[in-house]
Design a protein around this motif. Structure first.
Motif, mmCIF file in Angstrom:
data_model
loop_
_atom_site.group_PDB
_atom_site.id
_atom_site.type_symbol
_atom_site.label_atom_id
_atom_site.label_comp_id
_atom_site.label_asym_id
_atom_site.label_seq_id
_atom_site.Cartn_x
_atom_site.Cartn_y
_atom_site.Cartn_z
ATOM 1 N N GLU A 196 65.753 61.040 -39.316
ATOM 2 C CA GLU A 196 64.518 61.026 -40.095
ATOM 3 C C GLU A 196 64.661 60.405 -41.477
ATOM 4 O O GLU A 196 63.752 59.734 -41.959
ATOM 5 C CB GLU A 196 63.972 62.454 -40.211
ATOM 6 C CG GLU A 196 63.623 63.087 -38.876
ATOM 7 C CD GLU A 196 62.570 62.321 -38.080
ATOM 8 O OE1 GLU A 196 61.929 61.403 -38.642
ATOM 9 O OE2 GLU A 196 62.394 62.632 -36.892
ATOM 10 N N HIS A 231 61.919 54.174 -35.889
ATOM 11 C CA HIS A 231 62.790 55.001 -35.050
ATOM 12 C C HIS A 231 63.410 54.198 -33.900
ATOM 13 O O HIS A 231 64.411 54.638 -33.315
ATOM 14 C CB HIS A 231 61.993 56.162 -34.460
ATOM 15 C CG HIS A 231 62.054 57.418 -35.276
ATOM 16 N ND1 HIS A 231 63.226 58.020 -35.635
ATOM 17 C CD2 HIS A 231 61.058 58.204 -35.770
ATOM 18 C CE1 HIS A 231 62.969 59.124 -36.319
ATOM 19 N NE2 HIS A 231 61.668 59.251 -36.433
ATOM 20 N N GLN A 249 56.019 66.914 -24.901
ATOM 21 C CA GLN A 249 56.663 66.749 -26.210
ATOM 22 C C GLN A 249 58.030 67.404 -26.110
ATOM 23 O O GLN A 249 58.148 68.620 -26.071
ATOM 24 C CB GLN A 249 55.839 67.393 -27.333
ATOM 25 C CG GLN A 249 56.532 67.429 -28.677
ATOM 26 C CD GLN A 249 56.995 66.059 -29.161
ATOM 27 O OE1 GLN A 249 56.275 65.076 -29.011
ATOM 28 N NE2 GLN A 249 58.192 65.981 -29.716
ATOM 29 N N GLN A 254 61.041 66.784 -28.091
ATOM 30 C CA GLN A 254 61.904 67.008 -29.245
ATOM 31 C C GLN A 254 61.633 68.365 -29.878
ATOM 32 O O GLN A 254 60.463 68.731 -30.063
ATOM 33 C CB GLN A 254 61.674 65.907 -30.278
ATOM 34 C CG GLN A 254 62.678 65.871 -31.413
ATOM 35 C CD GLN A 254 62.357 64.790 -32.428
ATOM 36 O OE1 GLN A 254 61.201 64.537 -32.733
ATOM 37 N NE2 GLN A 254 63.384 64.149 -32.959
ATOM 38 N N TYR A 262 52.328 66.600 -33.526
ATOM 39 C CA TYR A 262 52.978 65.782 -34.552
ATOM 40 C C TYR A 262 52.088 64.611 -34.949
ATOM 41 O O TYR A 262 51.103 64.295 -34.273
ATOM 42 C CB TYR A 262 54.321 65.254 -34.042
ATOM 43 C CG TYR A 262 55.336 66.329 -33.767
ATOM 44 C CD1 TYR A 262 55.964 67.008 -34.800
ATOM 45 C CD2 TYR A 262 55.671 66.681 -32.454
ATOM 46 C CE1 TYR A 262 56.890 67.997 -34.547
ATOM 47 C CE2 TYR A 262 56.604 67.676 -32.194
ATOM 48 C CZ TYR A 262 57.210 68.326 -33.243
ATOM 49 O OH TYR A 262 58.127 69.316 -32.997
ATOM 50 N N GLU A 320 57.298 55.501 -36.751
ATOM 51 C CA GLU A 320 57.696 55.621 -35.343
ATOM 52 C C GLU A 320 58.335 54.334 -34.835
ATOM 53 O O GLU A 320 59.276 54.364 -34.034
ATOM 54 C CB GLU A 320 56.489 56.007 -34.485
ATOM 55 C CG GLU A 320 55.750 57.260 -34.938
ATOM 56 C CD GLU A 320 56.644 58.453 -35.210
ATOM 57 O OE1 GLU A 320 57.702 58.578 -34.578
ATOM 58 O OE2 GLU A 320 56.289 59.272 -36.069
ATOM 59 N N MET A 366 55.349 60.496 -32.214
ATOM 60 C CA MET A 366 56.621 60.753 -31.555
ATOM 61 C C MET A 366 57.139 59.435 -31.028
ATOM 62 O O MET A 366 56.445 58.726 -30.284
ATOM 63 C CB MET A 366 56.464 61.772 -30.420
ATOM 64 C CG MET A 366 57.781 62.103 -29.719
ATOM 65 S SD MET A 366 58.988 62.852 -30.836
ATOM 66 C CE MET A 366 60.514 62.290 -30.061
ATOM 67 N N GLU A 367 58.394 59.127 -31.407
ATOM 68 C CA GLU A 367 58.967 57.811 -31.224
ATOM 69 C C GLU A 367 59.471 57.534 -29.829
ATOM 70 O O GLU A 367 60.509 56.863 -29.656
ATOM 71 C CB GLU A 367 60.112 57.634 -32.217
ATOM 72 C CG GLU A 367 61.285 58.615 -32.060
ATOM 73 C CD GLU A 367 61.154 59.912 -32.833
ATOM 74 O OE1 GLU A 367 62.178 60.595 -33.020
ATOM 75 O OE2 GLU A 367 60.029 60.257 -33.252
ATOM 76 N N ASN A 368 58.793 57.987 -28.802
ATOM 77 C CA ASN A 368 59.256 57.741 -27.438
ATOM 78 C C ASN A 368 59.412 56.238 -27.189
ATOM 79 O O ASN A 368 58.500 55.470 -27.467
ATOM 80 C CB ASN A 368 58.257 58.328 -26.441
ATOM 81 C CG ASN A 368 58.017 59.802 -26.686
ATOM 82 O OD1 ASN A 368 58.948 60.590 -26.785
ATOM 83 N ND2 ASN A 368 56.753 60.175 -26.805
ATOM 84 N N THR A 402 55.163 54.963 -28.065
ATOM 85 C CA THR A 402 54.991 55.912 -29.157
ATOM 86 C C THR A 402 53.740 56.748 -28.934
ATOM 87 O O THR A 402 52.670 56.211 -28.628
ATOM 88 C CB THR A 402 54.890 55.161 -30.497
ATOM 89 O OG1 THR A 402 56.199 54.726 -30.891
ATOM 90 C CG2 THR A 402 54.312 56.033 -31.594
ATOM 91 N N TYR A 408 65.715 63.978 -25.081
ATOM 92 C CA TYR A 408 64.437 64.395 -25.674
ATOM 93 C C TYR A 408 63.429 63.256 -25.715
ATOM 94 O O TYR A 408 62.227 63.486 -25.941
ATOM 95 C CB TYR A 408 64.651 64.986 -27.071
ATOM 96 C CG TYR A 408 65.054 64.011 -28.156
ATOM 97 C CD1 TYR A 408 64.107 63.265 -28.856
ATOM 98 C CD2 TYR A 408 66.385 63.856 -28.528
ATOM 99 C CE1 TYR A 408 64.468 62.381 -29.861
ATOM 100 C CE2 TYR A 408 66.761 62.977 -29.532
ATOM 101 C CZ TYR A 408 65.799 62.242 -30.202
ATOM 102 O OH TYR A 408 66.167 61.370 -31.194
#
Length: 633
Positions: free
Chosen positions: A353, A334, A169, A171, A302, A331, A305-307, A311, A235
């Motif tokens: 956000e 994002h 993670q 961010q 979280y 997500e 997370m919008e990887n 995601t 990130y």
């Protein structure tokens, strides 16, 4: 000391084979780093105006026995002719050799660390490399066992109980604990990776898996290749390794999970392909290829997370009724706001956000109708007002959108930011607003952004001078509190809940509360609205009638435990401790620990004991958060 001998022998053959390296001509050139005052990032040591990283190539081995990642990072550098040093971010890395692209040694120095109190974690240290004329740098390194981005889970902490699990993670500033690079959102980088894992485990990343780059070495190790040709903020480089399997959900979407969880995940997230279509209809093409999701173990800190292309999601979303798929929509959104157009520094995290929360709500409206979207937005409004009150009221500096990094109160980046955009939409009309926002994503695609840049674009492409003044755009962004023209969506569904809530607060029996068909949001409206002072008998009546302590919905349990703590209701403590031991999502555990601390000695004893028992199961980011809460006594 690292037990590397046998491991090194096992992977010696791997090191002899060149790692995957994306062809430079296939990569999109990264956008320039912004140099305006608002774009300056206080959370990085990097000096990108002198030399910046443009591409990262990773060749890494995951060592579960020692809880370390080791290998090499090869960095492509863009620098002026007179630049002779490169400054990277480093948080606890053990640096071996540093060479140029031809293998010639380069000297380097690790500087002194400085702390970031708002995040409760350190910036790490500057890693300064004397590059001379070199424009490629190769770093051999090992991550620390306690790297802040990484959580290593033993088999018993997974759903299957037989194989270990690793996930990252990054961010906002944790990726520097496993990747030596310039860890700032305004310094976009493309990347590729070869990840070598023990046989029987499967890695996934926030990049496209290269089908031809999987190799079984025959010595207990398997390597996989990944590529991200689009330049991203660092990130968003993410990794997970575990006993994973995949289900397709549509022509370009799917879900990864442990085998025992994948069917439930596929059912819960089954609307995702329709969400992608709705998002594209609203604000333009999805530019990342596939959209896959990974369901993580409960310690993920979280909701999501919008990887890019992968995601990460919490299992607390699995409630069986798809009522929490707004997190998936968030997500996904994002992929435009955050991943495509990114805050240049964490002073402007609302640009990620707030835009995403607004976009998420529009996706939900497109799929499920205006009333369901209003229900989500109305609940967000209540949370926003509570955050402002908790911050100290309308004049509190922490209620500004553009402020000091990490100091915005609660979730105001999300809720005040989206309320601002909804207010602009009402002022200019939806058609004008949507046309502008779609073009905004096109104009700034794959670029960093600041509040000042947004204001300039609104002036140039959306608002007349009169509209700009009437809305009070600069007051919204730079001022504290909530302007008087804020648009408050009201939900008829929640008004019906409010009627039952009023009856209960007036003394009505808990058994009269009709929860049939309630979604998570209705439960939260009811539980958060209950008068905070209750006696033990009333709480027992409530728990027995509505099965709160043992609810299968983690959101419901968290809200109930907040009420129980406020009244020192001892019968709820065992279930609360079990909850804290099994859930690592910060949104759900933060109010519990904070509520316990507010109860003085009674609560502190429970909080410290629960944390001592549960800490090893929390991600380092969540553990740091709880430590900060306990230290605030």
């Amino acid at each position: 000391m690292i037990r590397k001998a046998t491991l090194a022998l096992s992977v010696a053959a791997i090191a002899m084979v060149p790692a995957l390296s994306a062809h430079a001509q296939d990569r999109q050139a990264p956008a320039p780093v912004l140099t305006t005052p608002e774009a300056q990032d206080a959370w990085t040591y990097a000096e990108p105006a002198e030399a910046r990283v443009s591409h990262v190539s990773l060749d890494l081995v995951t060592d579960f026995d020692n809880r370390r990642i080791y290998g090499t990072a090869t960095l492509d550098i863009t620098a002026g002719d007179d630049a002779d040093t490169l400054v990277l971010d480093d948080a606890g890395l053990q640096i071996g050799t540093v060479t140029d692209g031809e293998g010639n040694p380069l000297s380097y120095e690790l500087g002194a660390a400085k702390n970031v109190d708002a995040m409760g974690e350190a910036l790490g240290r500057p890693l300064t490399i004397a590059i001379g004329d070199a424009r490629q740098v190769r770093i051999d390194y090992v991550s620390a066992p306690d790297a802040s981005a990484l959580q290593w889970l033993p088999p018993e902490a997974t759903a299957g109980g037989e194989k270990p699990f690793l996930f990252s993670q990054g961010q906002p500033i944790s990726n520097r604990s496993w990747i030596p690079t310039q860890d700032s959102p305004g310094i976009r980088q493309s990347w590729d990776a070869r990840i070598t894992v023990p046989e029987g485990l499967v890695p996934v990343m926030s990049g496209v898996r290269q089908a031809g780059d999987m190799h079984e070495w025959g010595n207990g190790w398997t390597s996989y290749g990944f590529v991200m040709d689009n330049p991203v903020p660092p990130y968003l480089i993410a990794l997970a390794v575990g006993d994973l399997t995949h289900r397709d959900l549509g022509p370009r979407s799917g879900v990864w999970a442990e085998p025992s969880m994948v069917d439930a995940a596929a059912e819960e997230f089954g609307d995702v392909e329709a969400m992608i279509d709705a998002a594209e209809d609203l604000y333009g093409p999805y530019r990342w290829g596939r959209y896959d999701m990974l369901l993580l173990p409960p310690s993920f800190p979280y909701g999501g997370m919008e990887n890019p292309v992968m995601t990460f999601l919490t299992p607390t979303l699995l409630t069986g009724d798809r009522s929490n798929t707004d997190v998936v929509a968030h997500e996904l959104a994002h992929s435009w706001s955050g991943n495509l157009v990114t805050n240049a520094s964490w002073r402007d995290s609302w640009l990620n956000e707030g835009f995403t929360t607004y976009f998420e709500n529009r996706i939900m409206e497109s799929l499920y109708g205006a009333e369901r979207a209003a229900m989500y937005a109305d609940l967000d409004w209540g949370a926003m007002i509570a955050d402002i009150d908790d911050a100290g009221g309308m004049d509190a500096p922490s209620t500004r959108l553009h402020g000091e990094p990490g100091e915005t109160a609660g979730q105001l980046d999300y809720f005040k930011g989206s309320t601002f955009l909804r207010t602009v939409e009402k002022a200019v009309g939806r058609d004008r607003f949507d046309a502008w926002l779609r073009s905004y994503f096109d104009r700034f695609a794959f670029q960093p952004q600041t509040s000042a840049g947004l204001i300039a674009d609104m002036r140039a492409n959306l608002l007349t001078d009169a509209e700009f003044a009437a809305i009070g755009v600069e007051d919204w962004i730079y001022g504290p509190g909530l302007p008087g023209n804020a648009v408050h969506p009201e939900s008829e569904t929640l008004k019906a809940v409010d009627a039952q809530l009023a009856a209960f607060n007036a003394g009505g029996p808990a058994s009269a509360v009709d929860t049939e068909g309630w979604a998570t949001q209705q439960w939260l409206r009811f539980l958060r609205g209950i008068d905070r002072t209750q006696d033990a008998a009333r709480l027992a009546e409530l728990d027995n009638a509505l099965t709160l302590s043992n609810s299968g919905n983690a959101y419901v349990q968290s809200a109930w435990f907040e009420l129980a703590i406020a009244n020192r209701y001892e019968p709820a403590v065992p279930a609360m401790r079990a909850f804290l031991d099994n859930v690592g999502r910060m949104l759900l555990i933060r109010p519990i620990y904070a509520g316990l601390v507010e109860q003085g000695d009674w609560g502190m004893e429970i909080a410290r004991s629960a944390f001592a028992q549960s800490r090893s199961g929390y991600h380092p980011i969540a553990a740091n958060m709880v430590e900060g809460i306990l230290a605030s006594e």
